[in-house]
Design a protein around this motif. Structure first.
Motif, PDB file in Angstrom:
ATOM      1  N   TRP A 143      18.872 -89.023   4.237  1.00 47.15           N
ATOM      2  CA  TRP A 143      20.135 -88.557   4.564  1.00 47.15           C
ATOM      3  C   TRP A 143      20.680 -89.424   3.348  1.00 47.15           C
ATOM      4  CZ3 TRP A 143      21.119 -83.638   6.131  1.00 47.15           C
ATOM      5  CH2 TRP A 143      20.170 -82.680   6.716  1.00 47.15           C
ATOM      6  N   SER A 200      21.321 -84.465   2.248  1.00 41.77           N
ATOM      7  CA  SER A 200      19.120 -84.834   1.975  1.00 41.77           C
ATOM      8  C   SER A 200      19.403 -84.990   1.154  1.00 41.77           C
ATOM      9  CB  SER A 200      18.493 -84.591   3.101  1.00 41.77           C
ATOM     10  OG  SER A 200      18.533 -83.456   2.467  1.00 41.77           O
ATOM     11  N   SER A 254      17.586 -84.765  10.885  1.00 41.75           N
ATOM     12  CA  SER A 254      17.343 -83.522  10.670  1.00 41.75           C
ATOM     13  C   SER A 254      17.860 -82.196  10.812  1.00 41.75           C
ATOM     14  CB  SER A 254      15.722 -83.764  10.263  1.00 41.75           C
ATOM     15  OG  SER A 254      15.569 -83.742  11.608  1.00 41.75           O
TER      16      SER A 254
END
Length: 405
Positions: free
Chosen positions: A289, A322, A389
């Motif tokens: 990321w 990401s 995430s």
């Protein structure tokens, strides 16, 4: 970024994230993370945060100790003046902090550079920055470790040459590694972990704006010649180098990707409404990321072409993308409205911009530190890796078309 996106931001700023506020006191500034420890400053106080012990003060950065200058230094960088002037001009910071290795820390307070060899308990002055340096001395992106040496990029605003210094004794002594008059100043110096190269960013006019590498004591431009190459922080991935334009007057502030083995020109992978400053990277479950922080800036750019005014937005933001999307889909992780002090209504009174400082650690997550924001100004929040995430499920995606103004 649309106004609708800003309105969806919570008062804490982190949209839908299970963030953890760190109790480091008002006006705390993060430095960097090393060995699971987050180093921070609050005024001239230096501290460290760990998950087991929380925030602990380590020591105090000294004054230079040379008579009248000492008194002026205390007034300019002391907490009393900042607290007294905060309602008029907003919050500003004049301190940077970098953890190096083995208990060695480097810090700047205004134009003074200090070193500690005992984890921040005692400090010694090791360098004086040029008189034309900005109020913060250097930018937070101005120090890195590379090849066993420490590099420091000076941030001059006058006619002094732009310089990058090198130390081969962990910051005790310094020598000039790069000196040039072809750029106004250097914004940062960076170690590339994938190619073992040393990069730097420079500005500010089109001709001065450049991203490049340091090779044999020279700044070798990878690209330059427009505001697309005006960067502060760089984010490194195995296949590309990413940054956001540092240009408050641009009609279109681009987030850019320069492929390592691709075209010589960077590709646009996103857009936002204000200058991009700082960047951080974090690996979560195999995905890398990239986080980019923008600033809500006040005042006009002195290097802007005639008639080009500041177009910065009203909020400082954190945007993330990401490797799963090749950094082509960006999400707004946080938005912090800029504090509006009373001095903003008085002609001629300078007021502070709003920034978000970043740090990342693969075990601890992403640290988000808004400064001079209407809410959470000077606070620090930890966004755990698992929360980062999940951002695609909980935060709005950024429209890659030109943002609403």
């Amino acid at each position: 970024m649309t106004r609708r996106h800003l309105e969806r931001a919570t008062e804490r700023g982190v949209v839908g994230m299970r963030s953890e506020p760190l109790d480091l006191g008002p006006e705390a500034r993060i430095g960097g993370v090393r060995d699971g420890r987050l180093y921070w400053t609050r005024g001239r106080t230096v501290g460290v945060w760990t998950r087991s012990e929380g925030g602990v003060s380590l020591g105090t950065l000294p004054t230079p100790g040379d008579g009248r200058l000492d008194a002026a230094f205390r007034l300019r960088h002391g907490r009393f003046a900042k607290v007294a002037l905060r309602p008029v001009v907003g919050s500003w910071t004049t301190t940077n902090l970098w953890p190096l290795r083995d208990g060695t820390l480097l810090a700047t307070v205004g134009r003074r550079v200090f070193r500690s060899g005992d984890s921040g308990r005692s400090w010694a002055p090791v360098h004086r920055l040029p008189d034309s340096s900005g109020p913060m001395g250097t930018l937070p992106t101005s120090v890195c470790l590379h090849g066993g040496d420490v590099y420091l990029a000076e941030y001059t605003l006058g006619d002094d040459p732009a310089r990058i210094l090198r130390s081969d004794d962990d910051g005790r002594t310094w020598e000039i590694r790069v000196e040039t008059t072809e750029v106004r100043h250097f914004h940062g110096v960076f170690h590339d972990p994938y190619r073992d190269a040393l990069w730097a960013t420079a500005g500010d006019t089109d001709d001065e704006s450049a991203v490049g590498r340091l090779v044999d004591g020279e700044f070798v431009r990878v690209g330059s010649g427009s505001q697309r190459w005006r960067a502060v922080g760089l984010a490194f991935t195995p296949t590309a180098v990413l940054w956001g334009m540092d240009c408050s007057y641009a009609a279109d502030v681009e987030l850019l990707r320069l492929r390592r083995d691709g075209p010589a020109e960077p590709e646009t992978v996103g857009r936002t409404d204000a200058s991009a400053y700082y960047a951080a990277t974090l690996t979560v479950d195999g995905d890398l990321w990239v986080a980019v922080a923008t600033a809500a800036e006040i005042g006009d750019d002195s290097t802007a072409p005639a008639g080009r005014r500041n177009r910065s937005g009203d909020a400082a933001r954190v945007l993330v993308a990401s490797s799963s999307s090749s950094y082509e889909t960006w999400y707004e992780l946080a938005a912090f409205r800029r504090r509006r002090p009373v001095g903003e209504r008085v002609p001629g009174v300078p007021t502070a911009s709003a920034y978000v400082f970043l740090a990342a650690d693969e075990r601890l997550g992403l640290f988000v530190n808004p400064f001079n924001a209407r809410s959470d100004g000077g606070s620090v929040m930890r966004v755990p890796p698992e929360a980062v995430s999940r951002v695609a499920d909980e935060a709005p995606a950024v429209d890659a078309s030109a943002p609403d103004r």
